[in-house]
Motif scaffolding. Structure first.
Motif, PDB file in Angstrom:
ATOM      1  N   SER A   5     -38.548 -71.598  69.155  1.00 21.68           N
ATOM      2  CA  SER A   5     -39.068 -71.696  67.784  1.00 21.68           C
ATOM      3  C   SER A   5     -38.316 -70.758  66.847  1.00 21.68           C
ATOM      4  O   SER A   5     -38.015 -71.117  65.709  1.00 21.68           O
ATOM      5  N   VAL A   6     -38.026 -69.541  67.336  1.00 16.63           N
ATOM      6  CA  VAL A   6     -37.272 -68.586  66.525  1.00 16.63           C
ATOM      7  C   VAL A   6     -35.880 -69.137  66.257  1.00 16.63           C
ATOM      8  O   VAL A   6     -35.385 -69.111  65.126  1.00 16.63           O
ATOM      9  N   ASN A  57     -32.802 -60.421  58.985  1.00 16.90           N
ATOM     10  CA  ASN A  57     -33.726 -60.086  60.070  1.00 16.90           C
ATOM     11  C   ASN A  57     -35.158 -60.022  59.561  1.00 16.90           C
ATOM     12  O   ASN A  57     -36.073 -60.559  60.181  1.00 16.90           O
ATOM     13  N   HIS A  58     -35.350 -59.371  58.439  1.00 14.74           N
ATOM     14  CA  HIS A  58     -36.689 -59.241  57.857  1.00 14.74           C
ATOM     15  C   HIS A  58     -37.268 -60.610  57.505  1.00 14.74           C
ATOM     16  O   HIS A  58     -38.422 -60.910  57.838  1.00 14.74           O
ATOM     17  N   LEU A  59     -36.466 -61.437  56.856  1.00  7.10           N
ATOM     18  CA  LEU A  59     -36.946 -62.755  56.452  1.00  7.10           C
ATOM     19  C   LEU A  59     -37.279 -63.644  57.644  1.00  7.10           C
ATOM     20  O   LEU A  59     -38.321 -64.312  57.654  1.00  7.10           O
ATOM     21  N   ILE A  60     -36.431 -63.659  58.658  1.00 10.90           N
ATOM     22  CA  ILE A  60     -36.688 -64.483  59.842  1.00 10.90           C
ATOM     23  C   ILE A  60     -37.944 -63.989  60.563  1.00 10.90           C
ATOM     24  O   ILE A  60     -38.774 -64.789  61.008  1.00 10.90           O
ATOM     25  N   GLU A  65     -43.718 -64.787  61.752  1.00  7.52           N
ATOM     26  CA  GLU A  65     -45.118 -64.349  61.684  1.00  7.52           C
ATOM     27  C   GLU A  65     -45.979 -65.381  60.970  1.00  7.52           C
ATOM     28  O   GLU A  65     -47.117 -65.629  61.361  1.00  7.52           O
ATOM     29  N   ARG A  66     -45.442 -66.008  59.937  1.00  7.76           N
ATOM     30  CA  ARG A  66     -46.191 -67.035  59.201  1.00  7.76           C
ATOM     31  C   ARG A  66     -46.406 -68.289  60.044  1.00  7.76           C
ATOM     32  O   ARG A  66     -47.386 -68.997  59.868  1.00  7.76           O
ATOM     33  N   PHE A  80     -37.513 -59.281  68.252  1.00  5.03           N
ATOM     34  CA  PHE A  80     -36.205 -59.917  68.366  1.00  5.03           C
ATOM     35  C   PHE A  80     -35.295 -59.366  67.294  1.00  5.03           C
ATOM     36  O   PHE A  80     -35.742 -58.730  66.345  1.00  5.03           O
ATOM     37  N   LEU A  81     -34.014 -59.609  67.476  1.00  4.08           N
ATOM     38  CA  LEU A  81     -33.010 -59.136  66.541  1.00  4.08           C
ATOM     39  C   LEU A  81     -32.051 -60.279  66.277  1.00  4.08           C
ATOM     40  O   LEU A  81     -31.647 -60.979  67.208  1.00  4.08           O
ATOM     41  N   VAL A  82     -31.706 -60.482  65.015  1.00  2.16           N
ATOM     42  CA  VAL A  82     -30.715 -61.484  64.642  1.00  2.16           C
ATOM     43  C   VAL A  82     -29.395 -60.753  64.426  1.00  2.16           C
ATOM     44  O   VAL A  82     -29.344 -59.770  63.689  1.00  2.16           O
TER      45      VAL A  82
END
Length: 164
Positions: A5-6, A57-60, A65-66, A80-82
């Motif tokens: 999903s991520v 990273n923050h936006l993803i 979370e949404r 996780f980390l992008v």
């Protein structure tokens, strides 16, 4: 939210931005999953000093979370980390190299050494890297975007209690 999903969220987000993505690889490093984006437009995704990548990273993470079901409010935070074309790995190696060099300078001159301003994540990497060094201690100083790591010569000694 599962890793597929991520990965789908990252892919859709980048498509909407119009960024050409060659692929997204998933790697586990300890408890954290790293999603490495392979793209010829890495400069656009990383930005100056990695600022755009931090925002990505923050936006993803927020999108992830949404997308969680509302009944999943007690779930642990997404870990996780992008990354883009291995930028984070290169940056961590660069931080280690600089911390090693400056800690040697602190030992040689027996004087405190300041590193350049860094993000909280980068400061944490330096603190963790030098934590086991018996000759130096680290602390953060400064405010806001000017906060930096100071490498101090000599570890603080445990003070003895009067009865010891």
């Amino acid at each position: 939210m599962n890793t597929s999903s991520v990965q789908a969220t990252i892919q859709e987000f980048l498509e909407r931005l119009g960024v050409v993505v060659e692929g997204i690889d998933e790697h586990k490093v300890g408890p954290q999953t790293i999603f490495r984006i392979r793209s010829g437009e890495s400069g656009l995704l990383i930005g100056s000093g990695g600022e755009t990548l931090r925002a990505l990273n923050h936006l993803i993470r927020r999108l992830g979370e949404r997308a969680r079901p509302s009944s999943d409010t007690a779930a642990e935070p997404l870990s996780f980390l992008v990354d883009v074309n291995g930028y984070h790995a290169k940056r961590i190696e660069e931080l280690h190299r600089n911390a090693r060099l400056l800690s040697e300078r602190a030992r040689l001159f027996r004087h405190d050494v300041e590193m350049p301003p860094m993000s909280p994540y980068e400061r944490m990497i330096v603190h963790a890297f030098l934590a086991e060094d018996p000759d130096v201690a680290t602390q953060s100083s400064g405010e806001g975007q000017f906060r930096r790591v100071v490498i101090r010569y000599g570890k603080p000694r445990k003070e003895l209690k009067p009865n010891e």
